[in-house]
Write a protein that holds these residues in place. Sequence first.
Motif, PDB file in Angstrom:
ATOM      1  N   ILE A   1       3.554   6.987  -2.088  1.00 21.70           N
ATOM      2  CA  ILE A   1       2.665   6.066  -2.771  1.00 21.70           C
ATOM      3  C   ILE A   1       2.107   5.024  -1.805  1.00 21.70           C
ATOM      4  O   ILE A   1       2.824   4.547  -0.912  1.00 21.70           O
ATOM      5  CB  ILE A   1       3.381   5.377  -3.958  1.00 21.70           C
ATOM      6  N   VAL A   2       0.826   4.706  -1.974  1.00 23.90           N
ATOM      7  CA  VAL A   2       0.185   3.587  -1.271  1.00 23.90           C
ATOM      8  C   VAL A   2      -0.468   2.690  -2.317  1.00 23.90           C
ATOM      9  O   VAL A   2      -0.891   3.164  -3.379  1.00 23.90           O
ATOM     10  CB  VAL A   2      -0.864   4.049  -0.236  1.00 23.90           C
ATOM     11  N   THR A   3      -0.547   1.403  -2.020  1.00 22.97           N
ATOM     12  CA  THR A   3      -1.137   0.451  -2.962  1.00 22.97           C
ATOM     13  C   THR A   3      -2.090  -0.505  -2.254  1.00 22.97           C
ATOM     14  O   THR A   3      -1.943  -0.774  -1.062  1.00 22.97           O
ATOM     15  CB  THR A   3      -0.051  -0.395  -3.669  1.00 22.97           C
ATOM     16  N   VAL A   4      -3.056  -0.996  -3.004  1.00 23.17           N
ATOM     17  CA  VAL A   4      -3.808  -2.195  -2.651  1.00 23.17           C
ATOM     18  C   VAL A   4      -3.477  -3.183  -3.761  1.00 23.17           C
ATOM     19  O   VAL A   4      -3.926  -3.020  -4.895  1.00 23.17           O
ATOM     20  CB  VAL A   4      -5.318  -1.930  -2.573  1.00 23.17           C
ATOM     21  N   ALA A   5      -2.656  -4.165  -3.440  1.00 22.50           N
ATOM     22  CA  ALA A   5      -2.091  -4.987  -4.502  1.00 22.50           C
ATOM     23  C   ALA A   5      -1.830  -6.411  -4.048  1.00 22.50           C
ATOM     24  O   ALA A   5      -1.646  -6.687  -2.860  1.00 22.50           O
ATOM     25  CB  ALA A   5      -0.771  -4.373  -4.993  1.00 22.50           C
ATOM     26  N   LYS A   6      -1.821  -7.315  -5.012  1.00 21.06           N
ATOM     27  CA  LYS A   6      -1.296  -8.660  -4.835  1.00 21.06           C
ATOM     28  C   LYS A   6      -0.410  -8.943  -6.038  1.00 21.06           C
ATOM     29  O   LYS A   6      -0.901  -9.001  -7.174  1.00 21.06           O
ATOM     30  CB  LYS A   6      -2.406  -9.701  -4.728  1.00 21.06           C
ATOM     31  N   ILE A   7       0.875  -9.087  -5.791  1.00 20.03           N
ATOM     32  CA  ILE A   7       1.835  -9.281  -6.874  1.00 20.03           C
ATOM     33  C   ILE A   7       2.378 -10.702  -6.790  1.00 20.03           C
ATOM     34  O   ILE A   7       3.048 -11.065  -5.827  1.00 20.03           O
ATOM     35  CB  ILE A   7       2.978  -8.247  -6.783  1.00 20.03           C
TER      36      ILE A   7
END
Length: 468
Positions: free
Chosen positions: A94-100
């Motif tokens: 899995i790869v993400t473009v995220a801001k958590i």
Amino acid sequence: MGGFFGTVSTTECVTDLFYGTDYNSHLGTRRAGMATYSESEGFVRSIHNMESSYFRTRFEPELSKFKGKAGIGVISDTDPQPIMINSHLGKFAIVTVAKINNTDALEKELLDANMHFAEMSMGKTNPTELVALLIVQGKDFVDGIENVYRKIKGSCSMLILTEDGIIAARDKWGRTPIIIGKKKGAYAVTSESSSFPNLDYEIEKYIGPGEIVRMRANGLEQMRKPNEEMQICSFLWVYYGFPVSCYEGKNVEDVRFKSGYEMGKVDESDVDCVCGIPDSGVGMAFGYAEGKGVPYHRAIAKYTPTWPRSFTPSNQNMRSLVAKMKLIPNRTMLQDKRILFCDDSIVRGTQLRDNVNVLYEYGAKEVHMRIACPPLIYGCPFIGFTSSKSDMELITRRIIKEIEGDENAKLDKYATTDSPEYKEMVERIRARFGLSSLKFNTLEILIKAIGLPKCKVCTHCFDGSSHF
């Protein structure tokens, strides 16, 4: 920020994966990774630090180890990716473009449920692994991804490489884009459609907010329908986006040109020529020059081989150095000119301060500045587009504190174009940097240039309007 690319093909996919991922390099400079899957070799993964090198340099020597007809890659300004997982859903990468924004609370929740974290990033839980663990709580991939949508505060788009194709899931509010491309025998999916043309892909589909699609080499399967509401980031067109990229069918360069053209038509400044601050100010400047009816001159050139974007380094001294070193003024084109510069935005003012001083030193008679977007009043809680840790790093908030004694006072007034508070803030910024004049684009012109309904576009950093 960050960007990703994935492809599924009837033939070996590594070449497309390598170049397609590289075409997202303008979105991040810290880490990069690729993973492929083949029936004979299983999953193969590699991650490299990019802070002192480039994607191609890091990955080209090991391309021969990647096998298979499906793969994903990522350029990340945050955590090491891809993450590899073996679960009741099967094996996947899995790869993400995220801001958590609620990582600590989610970490505690998962630890209390007897789950564990194997991957660390700068001494903290890896956000992509956190997303993966939320997914495996679901009864299937759709249920797990919806769990991510429900739980995280911020945004998250992702690609999941499975033993049965690639699953692409866009953030539930569509804050970051995902585009699917197609050519004979293959599909690709990416954050930036500029990845497609030289690999012979044509845009097939813009994935909608919250939509989940499985890609196989022989077709697409919609696993979850898109949400009705959308809040795609307006700053994609202002700054992040590569000129030939399109989001929601709206081309980046076209938006920049139109916004500059509209500003130029109504601007009463008396100047000799227009110049864009490379890279993202150039399209706007071409539009401004045409709308204003004055020539475009390249008075500043960007030295592209070695200098990355100035917002990337976390150290202020390094940001200042990069901002200065990457742009080279041309004394001949500046001498005795009343010159107007177009730039994408003013965040901290670091780059503007250094540039203006040099322009006068190199003989400019007047230096005018036009900015492609309204003043940045609010920090972004949804996308990690700067390394800012506080709203007080914004030049606007520092000016507001000077005026009001409180950086949070009357923000709605300061965000309103041509209000007395707005005019004083802009005038103080102009005076601080010694500009002959300074004007920001209006929100109305920016939205008109983008061409989407205001309710579909996130403008929170300008007006504080998105509270989802």
